[in-house]
Scaffold this motif. Structure first.
Motif, short mmCIF file in Angstrom:
data_model
loop_
_atom_site.label_atom_id
_atom_site.label_comp_id
_atom_site.label_asym_id
_atom_site.label_seq_id
_atom_site.Cartn_x
_atom_site.Cartn_y
_atom_site.Cartn_z
N CYS A 3 0.81 -1.22 0.00
CA CYS A 3 0.00 0.00 0.00
C CYS A 3 0.84 1.27 0.00
N SER A 4 2.15 1.12 -0.12
CA SER A 4 3.02 2.28 0.02
C SER A 4 2.76 3.34 -1.06
N ILE A 5 2.40 2.95 -2.27
CA ILE A 5 2.12 3.94 -3.32
C ILE A 5 0.91 4.79 -2.94
N PHE A 6 -0.10 4.16 -2.35
CA PHE A 6 -1.31 4.88 -1.95
C PHE A 6 -1.03 5.79 -0.75
N SER A 7 -0.21 5.29 0.17
CA SER A 7 0.17 6.11 1.33
C SER A 7 1.01 7.30 0.88
N ALA A 8 1.90 7.08 -0.07
CA ALA A 8 2.73 8.17 -0.59
C ALA A 8 1.88 9.22 -1.29
N ARG A 9 0.89 8.79 -2.06
CA ARG A 9 0.01 9.74 -2.74
C ARG A 9 -0.81 10.56 -1.75
N ARG A 10 -1.27 9.91 -0.68
CA ARG A 10 -2.01 10.64 0.35
C ARG A 10 -1.09 11.66 1.03
N LYS A 11 0.11 11.23 1.35
CA LYS A 11 1.07 12.13 2.00
C LYS A 11 1.41 13.31 1.08
N ASN A 26 -10.03 11.56 -2.03
CA ASN A 26 -9.86 10.38 -2.88
C ASN A 26 -8.60 9.61 -2.49
N GLU A 27 -7.51 10.32 -2.21
CA GLU A 27 -6.27 9.66 -1.80
C GLU A 27 -6.45 8.95 -0.46
N GLU A 28 -7.18 9.58 0.46
CA GLU A 28 -7.42 8.97 1.77
C GLU A 28 -8.27 7.70 1.64
N LEU A 29 -9.32 7.77 0.83
CA LEU A 29 -10.20 6.61 0.66
C LEU A 29 -9.48 5.47 -0.04
N THR A 30 -8.63 5.78 -1.00
CA THR A 30 -7.88 4.76 -1.72
C THR A 30 -6.87 4.08 -0.80
N GLU A 31 -6.18 4.87 0.00
CA GLU A 31 -5.24 4.28 0.96
C GLU A 31 -5.98 3.41 1.97
N PRO A 83 -11.93 1.30 -21.30
CA PRO A 83 -11.74 -0.12 -20.99
C PRO A 83 -11.81 -0.42 -19.50
N TYR A 84 -11.91 0.60 -18.64
CA TYR A 84 -11.87 0.39 -17.21
C TYR A 84 -13.26 0.52 -16.61
N GLN A 85 -13.51 -0.29 -15.64
CA GLN A 85 -14.76 -0.26 -14.90
C GLN A 85 -14.46 -0.03 -13.43
N TYR A 86 -15.34 0.66 -12.75
CA TYR A 86 -15.21 0.92 -11.32
C TYR A 86 -16.30 0.08 -10.66
N HIS A 87 -15.92 -0.98 -9.99
CA HIS A 87 -16.87 -1.86 -9.33
C HIS A 87 -16.67 -1.73 -7.83
N LYS A 88 -17.76 -1.65 -7.12
CA LYS A 88 -17.65 -1.56 -5.67
C LYS A 88 -18.94 -2.07 -5.06
N ALA A 89 -18.84 -2.69 -3.91
CA ALA A 89 -20.01 -3.16 -3.20
C ALA A 89 -20.90 -1.99 -2.81
N LEU A 90 -22.16 -2.26 -2.72
CA LEU A 90 -23.17 -1.24 -2.49
C LEU A 90 -22.93 -0.43 -1.21
N CYS A 91 -22.59 -1.11 -0.13
CA CYS A 91 -22.42 -0.38 1.14
C CYS A 91 -21.24 0.59 1.09
N ALA A 92 -20.16 0.22 0.45
CA ALA A 92 -19.02 1.13 0.32
C ALA A 92 -19.42 2.34 -0.51
N SER A 93 -20.13 2.11 -1.60
CA SER A 93 -20.56 3.22 -2.45
C SER A 93 -21.53 4.13 -1.71
N TRP A 94 -22.41 3.54 -0.91
CA TRP A 94 -23.34 4.34 -0.11
C TRP A 94 -22.57 5.22 0.88
N ALA A 95 -21.64 4.62 1.62
CA ALA A 95 -20.88 5.39 2.60
C ALA A 95 -20.07 6.50 1.93
N GLU A 96 -19.49 6.21 0.79
CA GLU A 96 -18.69 7.21 0.09
C GLU A 96 -19.55 8.26 -0.60
#
Length: 150
Positions: A3-11, A26-31, A83-96
């Motif tokens: 997860c270091s790339i995501f932590s670095a982007r957040r930082k 977005n960086e916080e949620l991804t990390e 070509p990319y799709q963003y898939h996420k479970a319903l509860c995560a999408s609701w919270a976000e």
């Protein structure tokens, strides 16, 4: 999973904008998602879904559909040939959805619509809303136990 790339982007984002405000959301949620999948896999699978997290060339995080009330998906931008799709479970999408209010200029109308749809579905069903709250709480408690987030 590293997860270091995501932590670095957040930082990096916080170095530019500071620790307050929504500029680095977005960086916080991804990390958080990466750390959750790494340290709390059962709870993360229930919250986010069951497909692995990957980073395609355009930098948009792609995840899976699965737990948390079923998966939903949208294209990552308004181009139908993406070509990319963003898939996420319903509860995560609701919270976000609460974090993506008025974010159409930053993330595109399909991403915003995806979160609005999830909010509408969950808010109409009190039992599902309670289930999503419990799933989110389970993940948060696991992350706290691992001392990843306060």
């Amino acid at each position: 999973m590293d997860c270091s790339i995501f932590s670095a982007r957040r930082k990096q984002c916080h170095d530019v904008y500071g620790n307050r405000g929504e500029e680095c959301l977005n960086e916080e949620l991804t990390e958080k998602r990466c750390l959750s999948l790494k340290h709390c896999p059962r709870e993360a699978n229930e919250y986010y879904g069951d497909a692995p997290m990957t980073m395609p060339n355009n930098g948009f995080v792609v995840g899976g559909s699965g737990g948390g009330g079923g998966g939903t998906s949208v294209d990552d931008d308004d181009n139908n040939d993406s070509p990319y799709q963003y898939h996420k479970a319903l509860c995560a999408s609701w919270a976000e959805s609460f974090a993506y209010v008025d974010k159409e200029l930053e993330y595109g109308p399909k991403t915003v619509r995806h979160h609005q749809d999830a909010r509408h579905i969950v808010m109409r069903d009190p039992k599902l809303k309670q289930e999503c709250r419990q799933i989110a709480m389970n993940l948060a408690q696991c992350l706290r136990r691992k001392r990843l987030f306060s």
